[in-house]
Design a protein around this motif. Structure first.
Motif, PDB file in Angstrom:
ATOM      1  N   ARG A  63       0.825  -1.205   0.000  1.00 11.86           N
ATOM      2  CA  ARG A  63       0.000   0.000   0.000  1.00 11.86           C
ATOM      3  C   ARG A  63       0.865   1.264   0.000  1.00 11.86           C
ATOM      4  O   ARG A  63       0.545   2.246  -0.683  1.00 11.86           O
ATOM      5  CB  ARG A  63      -0.946  -0.007   1.206  1.00 11.86           C
ATOM      6  N   VAL A  64       1.969   1.266   0.743  1.00 15.59           N
ATOM      7  CA  VAL A  64       2.879   2.419   0.742  1.00 15.59           C
ATOM      8  C   VAL A  64       3.434   2.631  -0.667  1.00 15.59           C
ATOM      9  O   VAL A  64       3.543   3.764  -1.139  1.00 15.59           O
ATOM     10  CB  VAL A  64       4.002   2.227   1.790  1.00 15.59           C
ATOM     11  N   HIS A  65       3.753   1.542  -1.341  1.00 19.95           N
ATOM     12  CA  HIS A  65       4.211   1.638  -2.729  1.00 19.95           C
ATOM     13  C   HIS A  65       3.123   2.317  -3.584  1.00 19.95           C
ATOM     14  O   HIS A  65       3.420   3.243  -4.346  1.00 19.95           O
ATOM     15  CB  HIS A  65       4.540   0.236  -3.265  1.00 19.95           C
ATOM     16  N   GLU A  66       1.879   1.879  -3.427  1.00 25.85           N
ATOM     17  CA  GLU A  66       0.763   2.459  -4.190  1.00 25.85           C
ATOM     18  C   GLU A  66       0.583   3.947  -3.882  1.00 25.85           C
ATOM     19  O   GLU A  66       0.327   4.748  -4.788  1.00 25.85           O
ATOM     20  CB  GLU A  66      -0.542   1.735  -3.849  1.00 25.85           C
ATOM     21  N   ILE A  67       0.694   4.325  -2.616  1.00 24.19           N
ATOM     22  CA  ILE A  67       0.543   5.727  -2.216  1.00 24.19           C
ATOM     23  C   ILE A  67       1.562   6.593  -2.943  1.00 24.19           C
ATOM     24  O   ILE A  67       1.232   7.645  -3.497  1.00 24.19           O
ATOM     25  CB  ILE A  67       0.684   5.892  -0.687  1.00 24.19           C
ATOM     26  N   ASN A  68       2.820   6.143  -2.951  1.00 21.44           N
ATOM     27  CA  ASN A  68       3.872   6.929  -3.593  1.00 21.44           C
ATOM     28  C   ASN A  68       3.693   7.009  -5.105  1.00 21.44           C
ATOM     29  O   ASN A  68       3.883   8.079  -5.692  1.00 21.44           O
ATOM     30  CB  ASN A  68       5.249   6.372  -3.224  1.00 21.44           C
ATOM     31  N   VAL A  69       3.304   5.921  -5.740  1.00 19.03           N
ATOM     32  CA  VAL A  69       3.066   5.950  -7.190  1.00 19.03           C
ATOM     33  C   VAL A  69       1.908   6.894  -7.506  1.00 19.03           C
ATOM     34  O   VAL A  69       1.994   7.713  -8.435  1.00 19.03           O
ATOM     35  CB  VAL A  69       2.797   4.533  -7.738  1.00 19.03           C
ATOM     36  N   ASP A  70       0.841   6.814  -6.734  1.00 20.38           N
ATOM     37  CA  ASP A  70      -0.317   7.672  -6.971  1.00 20.38           C
ATOM     38  C   ASP A  70       0.035   9.144  -6.756  1.00 20.38           C
ATOM     39  O   ASP A  70      -0.282   9.993  -7.592  1.00 20.38           O
ATOM     40  CB  ASP A  70      -1.468   7.265  -6.056  1.00 20.38           C
ATOM     41  N   ALA A  71       0.691   9.455  -5.653  1.00 19.94           N
ATOM     42  CA  ALA A  71       0.983  10.853  -5.314  1.00 19.94           C
ATOM     43  C   ALA A  71       1.947  11.505  -6.297  1.00 19.94           C
ATOM     44  O   ALA A  71       1.792  12.683  -6.642  1.00 19.94           O
ATOM     45  CB  ALA A  71       1.546  10.932  -3.895  1.00 19.94           C
ATOM     46  N   PHE A  72       2.952  10.758  -6.722  1.00 17.21           N
ATOM     47  CA  PHE A  72       3.978  11.344  -7.591  1.00 17.21           C
ATOM     48  C   PHE A  72       3.730  11.077  -9.077  1.00 17.21           C
ATOM     49  O   PHE A  72       4.439  11.606  -9.925  1.00 17.21           O
ATOM     50  CB  PHE A  72       5.365  10.831  -7.184  1.00 17.21           C
ATOM     51  N   GLU A  73       2.731  10.241  -9.369  1.00 15.48           N
ATOM     52  CA  GLU A  73       2.379   9.887 -10.746  1.00 15.48           C
ATOM     53  C   GLU A  73       3.558   9.303 -11.516  1.00 15.48           C
ATOM     54  O   GLU A  73       3.713   9.508 -12.716  1.00 15.48           O
ATOM     55  CB  GLU A  73       1.791  11.097 -11.485  1.00 15.48           C
ATOM     56  N   ARG A  74       4.398   8.590 -10.788  1.00 18.74           N
ATOM     57  CA  ARG A  74       5.545   7.871 -11.348  1.00 18.74           C
ATOM     58  C   ARG A  74       6.026   6.909 -10.272  1.00 18.74           C
ATOM     59  O   ARG A  74       5.586   6.984  -9.122  1.00 18.74           O
ATOM     60  CB  ARG A  74       6.652   8.823 -11.775  1.00 18.74           C
ATOM     61  N   SER A  75       6.935   6.018 -10.618  1.00 10.92           N
ATOM     62  CA  SER A  75       7.325   4.975  -9.669  1.00 10.92           C
ATOM     63  C   SER A  75       8.643   5.240  -8.935  1.00 10.92           C
ATOM     64  O   SER A  75       8.987   4.504  -8.018  1.00 10.92           O
ATOM     65  CB  SER A  75       7.432   3.636 -10.397  1.00 10.92           C
ATOM     66  N   GLU A  76       9.379   6.283  -9.278  1.00  9.55           N
ATOM     67  CA  GLU A  76      10.714   6.490  -8.703  1.00  9.55           C
ATOM     68  C   GLU A  76      10.707   6.585  -7.182  1.00  9.55           C
ATOM     69  O   GLU A  76      11.545   5.976  -6.509  1.00  9.55           O
ATOM     70  CB  GLU A  76      11.397   7.738  -9.295  1.00  9.55           C
ATOM     71  N   GLU A  77       9.777   7.344  -6.615  1.00 10.20           N
ATOM     72  CA  GLU A  77       9.744   7.490  -5.154  1.00 10.20           C
ATOM     73  C   GLU A  77       9.364   6.184  -4.478  1.00 10.20           C
ATOM     74  O   GLU A  77       9.928   5.829  -3.435  1.00 10.20           O
ATOM     75  CB  GLU A  77       8.789   8.621  -4.751  1.00 10.20           C
ATOM     76  N   ALA A  78       8.422   5.456  -5.068  1.00 11.43           N
ATOM     77  CA  ALA A  78       8.033   4.154  -4.519  1.00 11.43           C
ATOM     78  C   ALA A  78       9.207   3.187  -4.549  1.00 11.43           C
ATOM     79  O   ALA A  78       9.440   2.449  -3.588  1.00 11.43           O
ATOM     80  CB  ALA A  78       6.849   3.588  -5.301  1.00 11.43           C
ATOM     81  N   GLU A  79       9.954   3.196  -5.635  1.00 15.77           N
ATOM     82  CA  GLU A  79      11.133   2.331  -5.750  1.00 15.77           C
ATOM     83  C   GLU A  79      12.222   2.763  -4.781  1.00 15.77           C
ATOM     84  O   GLU A  79      12.952   1.922  -4.244  1.00 15.77           O
ATOM     85  CB  GLU A  79      11.639   2.335  -7.188  1.00 15.77           C
ATOM     86  N   LEU A  80      12.334   4.060  -4.530  1.00 12.91           N
ATOM     87  CA  LEU A  80      13.299   4.557  -3.548  1.00 12.91           C
ATOM     88  C   LEU A  80      12.969   3.994  -2.166  1.00 12.91           C
ATOM     89  O   LEU A  80      13.854   3.500  -1.464  1.00 12.91           O
ATOM     90  CB  LEU A  80      13.282   6.085  -3.517  1.00 12.91           C
TER      91      LEU A  80
END
Length: 169
Positions: free
Chosen positions: A18-35
């Motif tokens: 879910r944290v991964h999903e939050i970051n992808v949704d908020a930033f509209e890209r996956s870099e922060e979620a991957e970080l």
């Protein structure tokens, strides 16, 4: 959306996706979620400093992460990323997660936090311009974007911020 009181808690293992999903949704890209995923496997990760704000069903909607960094050789914390799902932005969910993360860091007797972000957002949490304390990055950023906070009232050390390797700076 109106501000509301948000419940916060430390991230649990069942929150990772879910944290991964939050970051992808908020930033509209996956870099922060991957970080965040990379930081979980790094020595910079500190249990209890990955914080979520949750809705009435205990589903995370906001997120704030503090990880180990250094100002020259002095241990500090870096606040990043902070994210809220689009549907809950501007409701206080992000602020609640940040405040809870900073409070958790105080309990752990941490003293300094660094953030690279919006100069009109982070001062509400007590952050001030890093340049005024002799704190800088190894890359060029706008002076107002790099900010620092003393959690315990001690002097902020001067020097160059060294983030954990997954940040790439």
């Amino acid at each position: 959306m109106p501000q509301q009181a948000w419940r916060t808690r430390a991230e649990r293992p069942d929150d990772v996706a879910r944290v991964h999903e939050i970051n992808v949704d908020a930033f509209e890209r996956s870099e922060e979620a991957e970080l965040v995923d990379a930081l979980r496997a790094d020595a910079a990760w500190i249990d209890g400093l990955s914080v979520v704000s949750v809705d009435a069903d205990d589903r995370p909607v906001g997120y704030a992460l503090l990880t180990r960094c250094h100002i020259d050789d002095t241990p500090a914390l870096g606040l990043a990323p902070c994210a809220v799902v689009t549907a809950q932005q501007r409701t206080g969910a992000g602020s609640a997660a940040i405040i809870a993360a900073l409070d958790a860091a105080r309990v752990l007797e941490e003293s300094t936090v660094v953030v690279l972000g919006h100069a009109d957002y982070y001062p509400r949490f007590g952050f001030g311009r890093a340049v005024d304390h002799g704190v800088r990055l190894s890359i060029e950023v706008p002076e107002d974007a790099l900010m620092v906070l003393s959690l315990d009232g001690t002097d902020i050390p001067s020097g160059t911020v060294r983030y954990a390797a997954p940040f790439g700076i």
